[in-house]
Motif scaffolding. Structure first.
Motif, PDB file in Angstrom:
ATOM      1  N   GLN A   1       0.858  -1.175   0.000  1.00  0.00           N
ATOM      2  CA  GLN A   1       0.000   0.000   0.000  1.00  0.00           C
ATOM      3  C   GLN A   1       0.900   1.233   0.000  1.00  0.00           C
ATOM      4  O   GLN A   1       1.905   1.272   0.696  1.00  0.00           O
ATOM      5  N   SER A   2       0.505   2.190  -0.779  1.00  0.00           N
ATOM      6  CA  SER A   2       1.280   3.429  -0.786  1.00  0.00           C
ATOM      7  C   SER A   2       0.338   4.615  -0.943  1.00  0.00           C
ATOM      8  O   SER A   2      -0.723   4.518  -1.537  1.00  0.00           O
TER       9      SER A   2
ATOM     10  N   HIS B   1      -4.340 -13.615  -5.474  1.00  0.00           N
ATOM     11  CA  HIS B   1      -5.630 -13.736  -4.799  1.00  0.00           C
ATOM     12  C   HIS B   1      -6.733 -13.131  -5.660  1.00  0.00           C
ATOM     13  O   HIS B   1      -6.551 -12.084  -6.278  1.00  0.00           O
ATOM     14  N   ASP B   2      -7.888 -13.783  -5.647  1.00  0.00           N
ATOM     15  CA  ASP B   2      -9.014 -13.255  -6.411  1.00  0.00           C
ATOM     16  C   ASP B   2      -9.715 -12.099  -5.698  1.00  0.00           C
ATOM     17  O   ASP B   2     -10.177 -11.167  -6.323  1.00  0.00           O
ATOM     18  N   ALA B   3      -9.823 -12.201  -4.390  1.00  0.00           N
ATOM     19  CA  ALA B   3     -10.627 -11.230  -3.638  1.00  0.00           C
ATOM     20  C   ALA B   3      -9.758 -10.173  -2.974  1.00  0.00           C
ATOM     21  O   ALA B   3      -8.667 -10.468  -2.472  1.00  0.00           O
ATOM     22  N   MET B   4     -10.252  -8.949  -2.968  1.00  0.00           N
ATOM     23  CA  MET B   4      -9.561  -7.848  -2.315  1.00  0.00           C
ATOM     24  C   MET B   4     -10.574  -6.992  -1.566  1.00  0.00           C
ATOM     25  O   MET B   4     -11.743  -6.947  -1.929  1.00  0.00           O
ATOM     26  N   TYR B   5     -10.095  -6.322  -0.510  1.00  0.00           N
ATOM     27  CA  TYR B   5     -10.976  -5.617   0.410  1.00  0.00           C
ATOM     28  C   TYR B   5     -10.335  -4.309   0.864  1.00  0.00           C
ATOM     29  O   TYR B   5      -9.119  -4.221   0.958  1.00  0.00           O
ATOM     30  N   TRP B   6     -11.184  -3.350   1.200  1.00  0.00           N
ATOM     31  CA  TRP B   6     -10.737  -2.121   1.834  1.00  0.00           C
ATOM     32  C   TRP B   6     -11.485  -1.936   3.148  1.00  0.00           C
ATOM     33  O   TRP B   6     -12.718  -2.041   3.206  1.00  0.00           O
TER      34      TRP B   6
ATOM     35  N   LEU C   1      -6.793   0.185   5.451  1.00  0.00           N
ATOM     36  CA  LEU C   1      -6.145  -1.111   5.289  1.00  0.00           C
ATOM     37  C   LEU C   1      -6.742  -1.860   4.116  1.00  0.00           C
ATOM     38  O   LEU C   1      -7.959  -1.971   3.982  1.00  0.00           O
ATOM     39  N   CYS C   2      -5.870  -2.387   3.287  1.00  0.00           N
ATOM     40  CA  CYS C   2      -6.271  -3.208   2.160  1.00  0.00           C
ATOM     41  C   CYS C   2      -5.955  -4.661   2.496  1.00  0.00           C
ATOM     42  O   CYS C   2      -4.952  -4.935   3.173  1.00  0.00           O
ATOM     43  N   ALA C   3      -6.784  -5.575   2.054  1.00  0.00           N
ATOM     44  CA  ALA C   3      -6.560  -6.992   2.318  1.00  0.00           C
ATOM     45  C   ALA C   3      -6.890  -7.797   1.068  1.00  0.00           C
ATOM     46  O   ALA C   3      -7.602  -7.326   0.172  1.00  0.00           O
ATOM     47  N   SER C   4      -6.368  -9.013   1.016  1.00  0.00           N
ATOM     48  CA  SER C   4      -6.730  -9.925  -0.056  1.00  0.00           C
ATOM     49  C   SER C   4      -6.899 -11.319   0.525  1.00  0.00           C
ATOM     50  O   SER C   4      -6.423 -11.604   1.626  1.00  0.00           O
ATOM     51  N   SER C   5      -7.585 -12.182  -0.229  1.00  0.00           N
ATOM     52  CA  SER C   5      -7.800 -13.532   0.287  1.00  0.00           C
ATOM     53  C   SER C   5      -7.922 -14.543  -0.826  1.00  0.00           C
ATOM     54  O   SER C   5      -8.307 -14.238  -1.946  1.00  0.00           O
ATOM     55  N   ALA C   6      -7.559 -15.774  -0.470  1.00  0.00           N
ATOM     56  CA  ALA C   6      -7.779 -16.934  -1.323  1.00  0.00           C
ATOM     57  C   ALA C   6      -8.254 -18.055  -0.421  1.00  0.00           C
ATOM     58  O   ALA C   6      -7.909 -18.083   0.755  1.00  0.00           O
TER      59      ALA C   6
ATOM     60  N   PRO D   1       0.286  -3.029   4.727  1.00  0.00           N
ATOM     61  CA  PRO D   1       0.768  -2.237   5.863  1.00  0.00           C
ATOM     62  C   PRO D   1      -0.086  -1.024   6.199  1.00  0.00           C
ATOM     63  O   PRO D   1       0.098  -0.410   7.241  1.00  0.00           O
ATOM     64  N   GLY D   2      -1.013  -0.659   5.320  1.00  0.00           N
ATOM     65  CA  GLY D   2      -1.930   0.436   5.602  1.00  0.00           C
ATOM     66  C   GLY D   2      -1.433   1.803   5.169  1.00  0.00           C
ATOM     67  O   GLY D   2      -0.227   2.029   4.964  1.00  0.00           O
ATOM     68  N   THR D   3      -2.373   2.716   5.001  1.00  0.00           N
ATOM     69  CA  THR D   3      -2.095   4.124   4.715  1.00  0.00           C
ATOM     70  C   THR D   3      -2.818   4.972   5.747  1.00  0.00           C
ATOM     71  O   THR D   3      -4.025   4.804   5.953  1.00  0.00           O
ATOM     72  N   ARG D   4      -2.055   5.860   6.387  1.00  0.00           N
ATOM     73  CA  ARG D   4      -2.686   6.780   7.360  1.00  0.00           C
ATOM     74  C   ARG D   4      -3.009   8.075   6.626  1.00  0.00           C
ATOM     75  O   ARG D   4      -2.103   8.786   6.192  1.00  0.00           O
ATOM     76  N   LEU D   5      -4.264   8.360   6.491  1.00  0.00           N
ATOM     77  CA  LEU D   5      -4.718   9.557   5.796  1.00  0.00           C
ATOM     78  C   LEU D   5      -5.145  10.607   6.814  1.00  0.00           C
ATOM     79  O   LEU D   5      -5.945  10.318   7.717  1.00  0.00           O
ATOM     80  N   THR D   6      -4.611  11.798   6.643  1.00  0.00           N
ATOM     81  CA  THR D   6      -5.013  12.927   7.474  1.00  0.00           C
ATOM     82  C   THR D   6      -5.535  14.024   6.563  1.00  0.00           C
ATOM     83  O   THR D   6      -4.836  14.465   5.645  1.00  0.00           O
TER      84      THR D   6
END
Lengths: 114, 111
Positions: A6-7, A29-34, A90-95, A107-112
């Motif tokens: 993640q960037s 991975h086919d699936a991704m999440y936010w 946070l972004c994630a993926s799964s199989a 690792p995540g992005t901290r947005l301010t």
């Protein structure tokens, strides 16, 4: 190395600006999440995608948009319509693994937003 | 009632102690169960999936009680490095593998 990237790690924006967060995975991975995480709260699902060119709203999709043009990439745009955009994203993926879809996080992005 | 509930803690335990966390879920159609570990300002890392028969990984044991709708995590011989927040997560049958998380239980292991 296989994983989810993640960037950027930290992102600062002025109120009223749209901002796009990057998420890339090379795990095939086919699936991704936010998700977003706020202090004292658990992770809340924003959008998810189970296959390329398809995605569904999660529990808190208002003010966000996504695209899934490639299997490896699932960018999230935080629009100016999102009322409280400051958060840890946070972004994630799964199989499928043994019948359970284990999700792995970037690792995540901290947005301010100020 | 929240879909997934955890005692936020913190649980302060001495090194070497055994500590257990519970996580209750409200939806009886919940299908898959997981424990994640999250260090301060980091992403959650999968600790273990929870299977119906229970499972063990070293000092960590996870159990599922479908009748009472909770999962548990037992940590034996606690180490300082176990200090973290432990999140439970569940998916629901037909829910597209969406994870619903608890708010986490904070563990502090002390000398």
């Amino acid at each position: 190395d296989g994983g989810i990237t993640q960037s950027p790690k930290y992102l600062f924006r002025k109120e009223g600006q749209n901002v796009t967060l990057s998420c890339e995975q090379n795990l095939n991975h086919d699936a991704m999440y936010w998700y977003r995480q706020d202090p004292g709260q658990g992770l809340r699902l924003i959008y998810y995608s189970q296959i390329v060119n398809d995605f569904q709203k999660g529990d808190i999709a208002e003010g966000y948009s996504v695209s899934r043009e490639k299997k490896e990439s699932f960018p999230l745009t935080v629009t100016s319509a999102q009322k409280n955009p400051t958060a840890f994203y946070l972004c994630a993926s799964s199989a499928q693994t043994g019948g359970a879809y284990e999700q792995y996080f970037g690792p995540g992005t901290r947005l301010t937003v100020t | 009632r929240k879909e997934v509930e955890q005692d936020p803690g913190p649980f302060n335990v001495p090194e070497g102690a055994t500590v257990a966390f519970n996580c209750t879920y409200s939806n009886s159609a919940s299908q898959s169960f997981f424990w994640y570990r999250q260090d301060c300002r980091k992403e959650p890392k999968l600790l273990m999936s929870v299977y119906s028969s229970g499972n063990e990984d070293g000092r960590f044991t996870a159990q599922l009680n479908r009748a009472s709708q909770y999962i548990s995590l037992l940590i034996r011989d606690s180490k300082l490095s176990d200090s973290a927040t432990y999140l439970c997560a569940v998916t629901v049958t037909g829910g597209g593998n969406k994870l619903t998380f608890g708010t986490g239980t904070q563990l502090k292991v002390e000398l």
